[in-house]
Write an enzyme that holds these catalytic residues in place. Structure first.
Site, PDB file in Angstrom:
ATOM      1  N   LYS A 147      58.087  48.267  41.609  1.00 54.19           N
ATOM      2  CA  LYS A 147      57.396  49.443  41.287  1.00 54.19           C
ATOM      3  C   LYS A 147      58.612  50.679  41.402  1.00 54.19           C
ATOM      4  O   LYS A 147      59.249  50.845  42.310  1.00 54.19           O
ATOM      5  CB  LYS A 147      56.121  50.062  42.258  1.00 54.19           C
ATOM      6  CG  LYS A 147      55.219  48.954  41.893  1.00 54.19           C
ATOM      7  CD  LYS A 147      53.797  49.181  43.056  1.00 54.19           C
ATOM      8  CE  LYS A 147      52.716  48.477  42.506  1.00 54.19           C
ATOM      9  NZ  LYS A 147      51.428  48.674  43.455  1.00 54.19           N
ATOM     10  N   ARG A 194      50.644  35.582  44.207  1.00 50.13           N
ATOM     11  CA  ARG A 194      51.362  36.688  45.263  1.00 50.13           C
ATOM     12  C   ARG A 194      50.746  36.441  46.602  1.00 50.13           C
ATOM     13  O   ARG A 194      51.575  36.375  47.543  1.00 50.13           O
ATOM     14  CB  ARG A 194      51.329  37.990  44.693  1.00 50.13           C
ATOM     15  CG  ARG A 194      52.178  38.975  45.465  1.00 50.13           C
ATOM     16  CD  ARG A 194      52.325  40.297  44.392  1.00 50.13           C
ATOM     17  NE  ARG A 194      52.583  41.517  45.373  1.00 50.13           N
ATOM     18  CZ  ARG A 194      53.921  41.783  45.525  1.00 50.13           C
ATOM     19  NH1 ARG A 194      54.809  41.187  45.200  1.00 50.13           N
ATOM     20  NH2 ARG A 194      54.269  42.783  46.307  1.00 50.13           N
ATOM     21  N   TYR A 243      47.752  40.360  55.079  1.00 51.74           N
ATOM     22  CA  TYR A 243      47.802  38.824  55.007  1.00 51.74           C
ATOM     23  C   TYR A 243      47.852  38.250  56.661  1.00 51.74           C
ATOM     24  O   TYR A 243      47.594  37.025  56.499  1.00 51.74           O
ATOM     25  CB  TYR A 243      49.167  38.331  54.565  1.00 51.74           C
ATOM     26  CG  TYR A 243      49.167  38.942  53.102  1.00 51.74           C
ATOM     27  CD1 TYR A 243      48.385  38.425  51.797  1.00 51.74           C
ATOM     28  CD2 TYR A 243      50.156  40.070  52.594  1.00 51.74           C
ATOM     29  CE1 TYR A 243      48.622  38.783  50.776  1.00 51.74           C
ATOM     30  CE2 TYR A 243      50.040  40.442  51.177  1.00 51.74           C
ATOM     31  CZ  TYR A 243      49.379  39.747  50.254  1.00 51.74           C
ATOM     32  OH  TYR A 243      49.225  40.313  49.159  1.00 51.74           O
ATOM     33  N   HIS A 260      48.308  37.815  40.650  1.00 47.14           N
ATOM     34  CA  HIS A 260      48.240  38.382  42.103  1.00 47.14           C
ATOM     35  C   HIS A 260      47.637  37.463  43.030  1.00 47.14           C
ATOM     36  O   HIS A 260      48.344  37.530  44.281  1.00 47.14           O
ATOM     37  CB  HIS A 260      47.367  39.657  41.910  1.00 47.14           C
ATOM     38  CG  HIS A 260      48.168  40.996  42.764  1.00 47.14           C
ATOM     39  ND1 HIS A 260      49.353  41.290  42.427  1.00 47.14           N
ATOM     40  CD2 HIS A 260      47.757  41.482  43.756  1.00 47.14           C
ATOM     41  CE1 HIS A 260      49.669  42.386  43.205  1.00 47.14           C
ATOM     42  NE2 HIS A 260      48.711  42.408  43.999  1.00 47.14           N
ATOM     43  N   ARG A 307      55.436  40.143  41.356  1.00 49.71           N
ATOM     44  CA  ARG A 307      54.349  40.743  40.755  1.00 49.71           C
ATOM     45  C   ARG A 307      54.297  40.175  39.171  1.00 49.71           C
ATOM     46  O   ARG A 307      55.753  39.992  38.504  1.00 49.71           O
ATOM     47  CB  ARG A 307      54.485  42.399  40.635  1.00 49.71           C
ATOM     48  CG  ARG A 307      54.182  42.795  41.858  1.00 49.71           C
ATOM     49  CD  ARG A 307      54.465  44.343  41.914  1.00 49.71           C
ATOM     50  NE  ARG A 307      54.021  44.976  43.385  1.00 49.71           N
ATOM     51  CZ  ARG A 307      55.134  45.236  43.883  1.00 49.71           C
ATOM     52  NH1 ARG A 307      56.400  45.047  43.498  1.00 49.71           N
ATOM     53  NH2 ARG A 307      54.993  45.805  45.162  1.00 49.71           N
ATOM     54  N   HIS A 362      57.070  45.531  49.296  1.00 48.65           N
ATOM     55  CA  HIS A 362      56.096  46.438  50.046  1.00 48.65           C
ATOM     56  C   HIS A 362      57.214  47.697  50.633  1.00 48.65           C
ATOM     57  O   HIS A 362      57.963  47.705  51.204  1.00 48.65           O
ATOM     58  CB  HIS A 362      55.205  46.086  51.028  1.00 48.65           C
ATOM     59  CG  HIS A 362      54.270  45.043  50.342  1.00 48.65           C
ATOM     60  ND1 HIS A 362      53.451  44.190  51.207  1.00 48.65           N
ATOM     61  CD2 HIS A 362      53.665  45.116  49.067  1.00 48.65           C
ATOM     62  CE1 HIS A 362      52.797  43.556  50.596  1.00 48.65           C
ATOM     63  NE2 HIS A 362      52.603  44.071  49.311  1.00 48.65           N
TER      64      HIS A 362
END
Length: 296
Positions: free
Chosen positions: A171, A243, A275, A240, A147, A266
Site C-alpha cells: 500500500k 494472508r 491474529y 485475504h 496481498r 502493516h
C-alpha cells in the site's frame, strides 16, 4: 474547490489509491450535504466539533454500519487536516471525535493440515501451464502472506534467487523484502521455466495469463475461491484468507509479533495484533476439548 485540491493532495502527496479517493470524496460530499441542510452553507471555518458529532449521530440513526461511519469520519478528519495544513482553517473539529465502536470479527483462516491438502491435491490442478501456475499462486499466498494486489504487481526483476528473497510493493507504494524458503525458490524456478517455455508473449510480470498478459484481481480471486471451496467449514474464501492463514501459522509457531508485522507490511502493530486473538481462540478450543474439567 477545496474538495478537488484535497483529492489532488491525497493522490500526489499521500499516494492514496483511486478506490480510497472515490470513497473519501463520496464521504465528504455526504458530510457537505448534511452541513448545508443544518446550516444553510458549507463553510469549513464555521464547522465545530458539535456539528461533526451531530453528523455521526445522524449516520448511526440512518443505520450506517460502524465500520462505514468510521471511514466517513476518517475522510472528514483527513480533509480538515489538509485545510489546516494550507492555512484555510485553524484546527481540526473532527480530530478528537470518536466514531461508533466496531465489533471485532476474528479473521477466517485455514489450518495448516487443510492448507497442505489443498495445495497437494493433484486432481485439482491440470497438468498444464494454467494448472501449475494456479497451484503455485495458492502456495505463494500461503507461505508469504502477500496481498492480492501485491502478487499481481510482482515483476520478474523482483525475484532474487541468489538471496532467496521476493520484493513486493504494498500500500502507498511501500516496498518490503520477503524471505523465501529453499522449497519455494525451487518451485518458483520450475514455474518460471514452464511459463517461459509455454508462453510466447513475454511480459515483465511474474504471473501472467496464457496469452502472456498480466493477471487481474477478479481472476486471482476466482482461482483462490475455486480451490478453497474444498473446505466446507470455511466461512470466507479469498486471497485475504490465505494472508490470515500465514499470519496465524507464524504466531502459532512462535514468531515474534513485530517480525510478523514487517512481513505483512502493516504500518501499525494494532493491525497485526488481531491474529493474537485468533491464536488465543485456538488455545481455548484445545483447552475445552482436552481438559476433563473443561468438558464438564
Amino acid at each position: 474547490m477545496w474538495k478537488e485540491k484535497w483529492i489532488q493532495h491525497l493522490r500526489n502527496e499521500k499516494n492514496y489509491s483511486s478506490h480510497t479517493e472515490i470513497s473519501y470524496l463520496t464521504d465528504l460530499t455526504q458530510f457537505q450535504q448534511f452541513i448545508e441542510e443544518e446550516c444553510g452553507e458549507f463553510d469549513p471555518e464555521q464547522i465545530d466539533s458539535d456539528l461533526v458529532r451531530l453528523w455521526i449521530a445522524h449516520l448511526v440513526e440512518e443505520g450506517i454500519k460502524p465500520r462505514s461511519a468510521n471511514r466517513k469520519l476518517s475522510a472528514v478528519k483527513t480533509f480538515f487536516n489538509y485545510l489546516n495544513k494550507i492555512g484555510a482553517v485553524s484546527g481540526n473539529p473532527a480530530e478528537k471525535i470518536r466514531g461508533p465502536k466496531t465489533p471485532k470479527k476474528l479473521p477466517a483462516f485455514v489450518h495448516h493440515e487443510e492448507m497442505i491438502r489443498v495445495i497437494d491435491d493433484e486432481r485439482a490442478y491440470p497438468d498444464n501451464f494454467e494448472g501449475q501456475r494456479d497451484r503455485f499462486i495458492i502456495e505463494l499466498f500461503y507461505v508469504t502472506g502477500i496481498r492480492k494486489s501485491e502478487l499481481i504487481g510482482i515483476k520478474n526483476s523482483d525475484v532474487d534467487n541468489y538471496t532467496k528473497t521476493l520484493r513486493v510493493t504494498g500500500k502507498r507504494n511501500k516496498q518490503r523484502i520477503i524471505p523465501l524458503s529453499d522449497d519455494t525458490v525451487e518451485k518458483l524456478k520450475k514455474y518460471i521455466q514452464l511459463r517461459d517455455r509455454e508462453i510466447e508473449n513475454k511480459s515483465p510480470h511474474l504471473f501472467v495469463k496464457k496469452n502472456g498478459n498480466p493477471m487481474y484481481p477478479k481472476m486471482i480471486y476466482n482461482i483462490v475461491r475455486k480451490h478453497l471451496d474444498s473446505i466446507p467449514t470455511l466461512s470466507k474464501r479469498s486471497p485475504h484468507v490465505l494472508r490470515h492463514s500465514f499470519a496465524t501459522e507464524m504466531l502459532n509457531n512462535g514468531a515474534e509479533i513485530n517480525a510478523v508485522k514487517e512481513l505483512l507490511g502493516h504500518s501499525s502493530l494494532a493491525s497485526t495484533e488481531v491474529y493474537t486473538h485468533v491464536t488465543f481462540e485456538e488455545l481455548k478450543k484445545v483447552y475445552h476439548n482436552a481438559h476433563p474439567r473443561a468438558k464438564n
